[in-house]
Every structure is written in structure tokens, then in C-alpha cells.
Enzyme design. Structure first.
Site, mmCIF file in Angstrom:
data_model
loop_
_atom_site.group_PDB
_atom_site.id
_atom_site.type_symbol
_atom_site.label_atom_id
_atom_site.label_comp_id
_atom_site.label_asym_id
_atom_site.label_seq_id
_atom_site.Cartn_x
_atom_site.Cartn_y
_atom_site.Cartn_z
ATOM 1 N N SER A 1 0.971 -1.251 -0.194
ATOM 2 C CA SER A 1 -0.014 0.027 0.089
ATOM 3 C C SER A 1 0.678 1.168 0.053
ATOM 4 O O SER A 1 1.459 1.440 -0.926
ATOM 5 C CB SER A 1 -0.900 -0.072 1.318
ATOM 6 O OG SER A 1 -2.199 0.775 1.031
ATOM 7 N N ASP B 1 -8.669 -5.301 -5.928
ATOM 8 C CA ASP B 1 -8.747 -4.197 -4.879
ATOM 9 C C ASP B 1 -9.094 -2.932 -5.393
ATOM 10 O O ASP B 1 -8.981 -2.480 -6.398
ATOM 11 C CB ASP B 1 -6.954 -3.991 -4.986
ATOM 12 C CG ASP B 1 -6.483 -3.002 -3.808
ATOM 13 O OD1 ASP B 1 -7.317 -2.370 -3.219
ATOM 14 O OD2 ASP B 1 -5.301 -3.164 -3.329
ATOM 15 N N HIS C 1 -7.492 -5.738 -1.144
ATOM 16 C CA HIS C 1 -6.242 -5.185 -0.650
ATOM 17 C C HIS C 1 -5.566 -6.079 0.542
ATOM 18 O O HIS C 1 -5.820 -5.524 1.378
ATOM 19 C CB HIS C 1 -6.705 -3.784 -0.149
ATOM 20 C CG HIS C 1 -5.536 -2.888 -0.198
ATOM 21 N ND1 HIS C 1 -4.796 -2.410 -1.038
ATOM 22 C CD2 HIS C 1 -4.941 -2.193 1.037
ATOM 23 C CE1 HIS C 1 -3.899 -1.429 -0.683
ATOM 24 N NE2 HIS C 1 -3.842 -1.493 0.672
#
Length: 655
Positions: free
Chosen positions: A204, A310, A341
Site C-alpha cells: 500500500s 483491490d 487489498h
């Protein structure tokens, strides 16, 4: 069409020879056992003590004064490194994770934070990297981004300060920057224990920093492993003018900043507000945070990992980054899962640790272990069922243009190679989502227009990024558009709309590396969380129709006037199997995935000027073969079972 990479021999013979000599000195001969069957080359072994590893902290000068206090900012770098090589005068490579989350939010599935001893040295380093790699002859460095945890400065959301936080550490590791033994002191310290070869990793925001640092072309950064990472911050907040969230980067900065930074960073907050207008117009702020434009500077190899569902860091990010890297001949590898995610450690743990180990051994130690000669891509086809592809997208992938055409009832049309004519009309309904549209694909509903093939007679594979061009006439001065591609047919998929985005966390633990009383190498196991569906949305894109003339700036619309705009759809790799149908849906606001416009428009589509350009393996001939003799069976009119509506109130590229 896939772009071929350079030779699979990523090092010249001369460099490989030197690397082999370095490896021979780094790891004792007894540790260099024969590789597992089917592999070639060496493998680093856990011959060094994790319990007796050196733990220390340094503060690296970034050369910036983000908080305006008249002093250049220092970022904290916590280090765990094996003691034995240092005692013997041997230098080790570095694995680094630069993050804003080490104190505010936590890392990984168990939201681990850094902890410290009375001397300020790290006790618990989140995740398994230090536990696993330090015994194998690597140092691990966890960097607090400027404005977070123990670092000075301000968080600027992927901008100059964020990237300098990590780049300065790479420079220090290579003897080009200054570091200190404390946050405010004057005693300097050098990184004499490392050879400077650095690999960055992170999920991320952390992976985003890896992308950004690689895009500077900094020397010494040999490889990056960005997991579910952002490649351009504009695309995290907007899709061609359409807002994806109800807040901007200023909210995110405030969310992760330390209390000390928050008290001194009002000026940076104002810059983030002013530079990111809610109009969705492109500004200099976004240019600074666009790493794709600098792909030509990347020296490091890239092992990219992303969940194809995601909806936090959406898959446009990996698609455009991958394509830009390919265009500049960057060495690449990719894993694509069915999850949202989620870190690969939590959906394919054993294979992930093994592959990452071999990747770092190859890239940082120079071991010829064969990973560079293996397939470029691993793709999850069904939960826990993986396939490989020698190249990605695969050789023979061609852009294939499909056209919508009217059907026997309004809003339920056909999809094929021949250009259609006529019109379809729908009214934006912000209470409806893409899964609602897919569930009622076979019936006329006022908020969408759907177009479907007949049942396929052969599998169709789509690999890469799609584009949908729409000509629409609005009834109001504002309008948002969504286009989604759907696999219509029964399947069992990962439940990416669940809060855990496709996994279930168990109570038992598995161990990866060595532990100490303050830092366990054992983590909760997981399994796939699945759901049965009759239709799967596998690619999607959005736009503000006001951006029809420019990706950079929107304008008010004239009601009753037709406009043409192209929507960039998310990258994916999906096989629509024989017996299923391929569908295109065009609608307005996609509930929870984009914000609605200020009005409620009705839009009329000109089907003769609307099309979908899809990346198909085998191109148009493959589509023709798959849709020949499909018959004219109408799509099912009863509601299809779809996944629950996805929810993305994240606003945070999460841990």
C-alpha cells in the site's frame, strides 16, 4: 500486445562472476547446500543469530525543511542486522520498508507496531522480514516517513518529503547522505556495515514509496517489491475528474501524522488542500506525485503484486505502472490474486516467502537461482488455484474492439464485433452499485444499460487494461459515468467485498524465521473466504463527463449536447470460460466507488459511437471463435446472485 523484456540473463557474465564471489564470502560454505530439485544456483541459509542481531537507530538528514523550523528534517531508521558479518568485516545488503504506519495504524494482518527498549532501539519490528532475512545475511531497515513516529518533518502524501524520507536512507546506505545517532544531536554515524545494495518492499503506502524512490533513479536501489501500491496519487483520489472519495490528501496526512508534526505542519496541510481541488482538475501537486511519468529513470528491477479486486488501491495503478516499466525495458515479475487489498503473506504464504527469498537472493546477493528464467506472471484463477504466464500480458494479446447494439428490450442489448446503432437511455441512481446492475443484467432497469454476448463456445482470456469510449447526451450540466466488464456465469470466487477482502484469519500460527521474546516470527494463519456467484465484475472504470475534452480539467456540460469520452478501465487477467457470457454495463454513479455528481442526469447513449477496446488473447479471431454458433438465447431475467456491494470508505491506502 505484450512488450518483450530484455534478455532473461539480468546480469552480464562479468557481474555474475563478481556476485558469485561476494556470495561465497557472505555465506559460509557449509550453508550453501544444493538447491531444491528443479532449481539452479545458491540459496541463503539461516546461519546467523537473530537473537544476537545488532539493533540500532539512526536519524538520516533528508536535506528538506518540511515543517519550516529552520532545520533540515531527520527521519528515523530502525535497523536490525546480523552481528557475525560485522565482526568479520563482511558487508551485507539491505531490505527496507519505509512506512507512515509504524506507530499510528500498524502493519500487516495483525496491525503490528514498532516497540522499543529503554535505549530507544527497536524490539518488535512489524512483519516477518527481519525474522526471516536477518539470519540469512541481510539487514532490515524500517524507516519512519517524515512527520510520523520518531521522524521530523511533515507528511506530504507521496510528494517530495515522503520520497526524500526513503531516498535519503538509500543515499546514506551508499555513503552519500549524513545520519546521526539521535534526533537532535550532532554525532554522525556511517553505514560501514553494508555494501549499499538495497531492496525496498511494502504494501500500500509503503509500496507506493518504493515506486516513488525507484522513479528517482537513485543508485544503490537494486529492486523493489511494491504490493498493492499507488503509481500516481491523482488516480487514488480521482478517475478522470470523478472523485473516488469524499476527502483529499489533507485528511490522510492528518490521519497518520504524529502529534508533534501535526502541531507544526499547518502550512503543508494548506498546500495539500489548495493543490487538490475537489473539482478533480489536474494540478502541479498531482504532477509531483505521478511516478509513472518517471518510469524511464527506474534502475531497479520490479516484483509487482496486486489483488485484481483491490478497490482501495485500484488496479489501474499496477496496470499503468507495469506498462510504463515495460516500455523502458525494466526487469519485471508480477503476481495477481483474486483478493482485494491483501498482502500475499496472507493468501499464499509458503509460496510467497519462498519466492520473495529467491527474488532477494537473486537481486541483492547475485545468486543464479533460476528465478529470472521462470514465468513472468503468477495469476490466481480460482481461490488458491494459480496459473503462470511466460510473459504478461501473454504473447498474442491484441486490443479487440467490441460494439454494443440494441436488444429486444430497453437496456438489454448485445455485444459483438459489428458496430451497432440506435440509442439507450438511463438515469443516474447513486443508490445502486455495479453488483446491482450485474444482478439485473437480463432485465430492463432505469439506472443502467447492459450489453451481453451469447454463451461462449470457447474460453476468452482478457489480460491488461481496457478502454470504453462512450458518446452520451446528458440532461443536466454534470454527469458521472461508470463502465464495467462482467463474466456472467456460475463461479466460486474470493469474497473481496467482505471486510477482510477475500481471506479468513484463523487462530493457529505459522512461523517464518527466528523469534525473540519481544519479536515473534509466528503469525496467524489464514484461508480463502469464498462465495458462490452467478456474475463477476472483473474490470471497471469511471469518469466525469465534464472531462470529455481533457483529462486535466473538467467543464460544465450543456444539457442536450452529445459528448464523447474514453474511460480507462482497471487492469486485470481474467478467463471467461466456455458457457459463460461476456457483458459490458454502462451506468452513472457506482455506489461507494465514486461520489455522485451535483445533479441527477439522464443520459442517452449513441451506440454507433460507443465501443469497448478489450485486451484479448488471440484478438478478434479468438472472440469470433468463442461467439460463433452461440445461438440467440436471451440472458436470464431472474436476478443473478452476485457478491455483496463493495464498500470502500477506506480513504487510507491501508496496512
Amino acid at each position: 500486445m505484450p512488450i518483450r523484456t530484455r534478455s532473461t540473463f539480468w546480469r552480464t557474465l562479468a557481474i555474475a562472476a563478481v556476485a558469485a564471489l561476494v556470495a561465497a564470502f557472505l555465506v559460509p560454505a557449509a550453508a550453501q547446500a544444493a538447491p531444491p530439485q528443479g532449481r539452479s544456483g545458491q540459496e541463503s541459509k539461516p546461519v546467523f543469530s537473530y537473537a544476537h542481531a545488532i539493533r540500532e537507530a539512526v536519524w538520516v538528514d533528508t536535506g528538506l525543511d518540511g515543517d519550516g523550523d529552520g532545520r533540515t528534517d531527520r527521519v528515523a531508521a530502525d535497523i536490525v542486522r546480523p552481528s557475525e558479518p560485522a565482526q568479520q568485516g563482511r558487508k551485507v545488503p539491505v531490505i527496507m520498508d519505509a512506512s507512515p504506519y509504524y506507530s499510528c495504524c500498524g502493519r500487516g494482518n495483525e496491525s503490528q507496531l514498532k516497540t522499543y527498549d529503554a535505549d530507544g532501539n527497536v524490539v518488535q519490528m512489524p512483519l516477518f522480514y527481519d525474522n526471516f532475512f536477518v539470519p540469512r545475511g541481510y539487514a532490515f531497515v524500517g524507516v519512519d516517513l517524515a512527520g510520523t513516529n520518531r521522524s521530523n518533518g511533515c507528511v506530504d502524501i507521496g510528494g517530495r518529503s515522503d520520497i526524500a524520507s526513503a531516498k535519503a536512507v538509500v543515499d546514506w546506505l551508499n555513503g552519500r547522505a549524513r545520519a546521526y545517532t539521535s534526533r537532535t544531536g550532532t554525532t554522525t554515524v556511517k553505514a560501514g556495515w553494508t555494501n549499499g545494495s538495497t531492496g525496498m518492499i511494502g504494501k500500500s503506502w509503503d509500496g507506493t514509496i518504493a515506486n516513488g524512490v525507484a522513479a528517482t533513479g537513485v543508485k544503490g536501489l537494486k529492486t523493489i517489491v511494491p504490493i498493492s501500491a499507488i503509481s500516481s496519487w491523482y488516480d487514488y483520489y480521482f478517475a478522470k475528474g470523478a472523485p473516488l472519495y469524499d476527502s483529499g490528501p489533507d485528511w490522510l496526512s492528518d490521519y497518520v501524522e504524529s502529534d508533534g508534526a501535526r502541531a507544526h505542519c499547518a502550512a503543508m496541510q494548506r498546500k495539500l488542500v489548495d493543490g487538490a481541488p475537489r473539482t478533480g482538475d489536474w494540478t502541479d501537486l498531482w504532477t509531483e506525485r505521478d511516478y509513472v511519468k518517471d518510469a524511464d529513470k527506474v534502475r531497479a528491477s520490479v516484483f509487482l503484486v496486486h489483488g485484481m479486486q483491490d478497490l482501495n488501491v485500484r488496479t489501474k495503478h499496477f496496470g499503468q505502472w507495469w506498462d510504463a516499466l515495460a516500455a523502458h525495458g525494466v526487469e519485471r515479475k508480477i503476481w495477481l490474486s483474486q483478493t482485494g487489498h491483501v498482502d500475499p503473506f496472507d493468501y499464499r504464504r509458503a509460496a510467497w516467502v519462498d519466492t520473495l527469498h529467491r527474488w532477494f537472493d537473486h537481486e541483492l546477493l547475485g545468486y543464479d537461482n533460476g528465478i529470472d528464467r521462470e514465468p513472468m506472471a503468477d495469476i490466481e484463477r480460482h481461490p488458491d488455484q494459480w496459473d503462470t504466464s511466460a510473459l504478461w500480458p501473454p504473447r498474442g494479446t491484441r486490443t479487440t474492439t467490441l460494439h454494443p447494439a440494441p436488444g429486444t428490450q430497453p437496456g438489454v442489448g448485445t455485444l459483438g464485433l459489428r458496430k451497432g446503432d440506435g440509442t439507450e437511455t438511463f438515469t443516474d441512481d447513486p443508490s445502486r452499485s455495479e453488483t446491482d446492475w450485474a444482478a439485473h443484467l437480463g432485465t430492463s432497469t432505469p439506472e443502467k444499460a447492459g450489453f451481453v454476448t451469447g454463451p461462449l463456445t470457447h474460453d476468452l482470456r482478457l489480460s491488461g487494461s481496457s478502454r470504453v469510449t462512450v458518446t452520451a447526451t446528458p440532461t443536466t450540466s454534470t454527469a458521472h459515468l461508470t463502465a464495467v466488464i462482467v463474466d456472467v456465469g456460475p463461479d466460486t470466487i474470493r469474497d473481496y467485498a467482505d471486510a477482510a477482502e477475500g481471506i479468513t484469519t484463523l487462530t493457529d500460527r505459522t512461523c517464518w524465521g527466528e523469534s525473540t521474546p519481544g519479536d515473534s516470527a509466528c503469525f496467524k494463519a489464514t484461508k480463502a473466504r469464498t462465495t458462490a456467484v452467478d456474475a463477476t465484475v472483473f474490470s471497471r472504470g469511471w469518469a466525469d463527463l465534464g472531462n470529455h475534452a481533457s483529462d486535466l480539467k473538467g467543464v460544465p456540460l450543456t444539457p442536450g449536447k452529445p459528448y464523447t469520452i474514453t474511460l480507462d478501465l482497471a487492469a486485470t487477467d481474467h478467463i471467461v470460460p466456455k458457457g459463460h457470457r461476456l457483458a459490458l454495463i454502462i451506468a452513472g454513479t457506482d455506489k461507494d466507488l465514486i461520489d455522485p455528481p451535483s445533479s441527477t442526469p439522464t443520459l442517452t447513449l449513441d451506440l454507433s459511437r460507443t465501443s469497448a477496446a478489450l485486451p484479448m488473447t488471440g484478438g478478434a479471431p479468438a472472440f469470433t471463435r468463442a461467439t460463433t454458433d452461440t445461438g440467440r438465447t436471451a440472458p436470464r431475467t431472474t436476478p443473478l446472485n452476485t457478491i455483496d456491494a463493495p464498500h470502500t470508505a477506506h480513504r487510507v491506502p491501508t496496512t
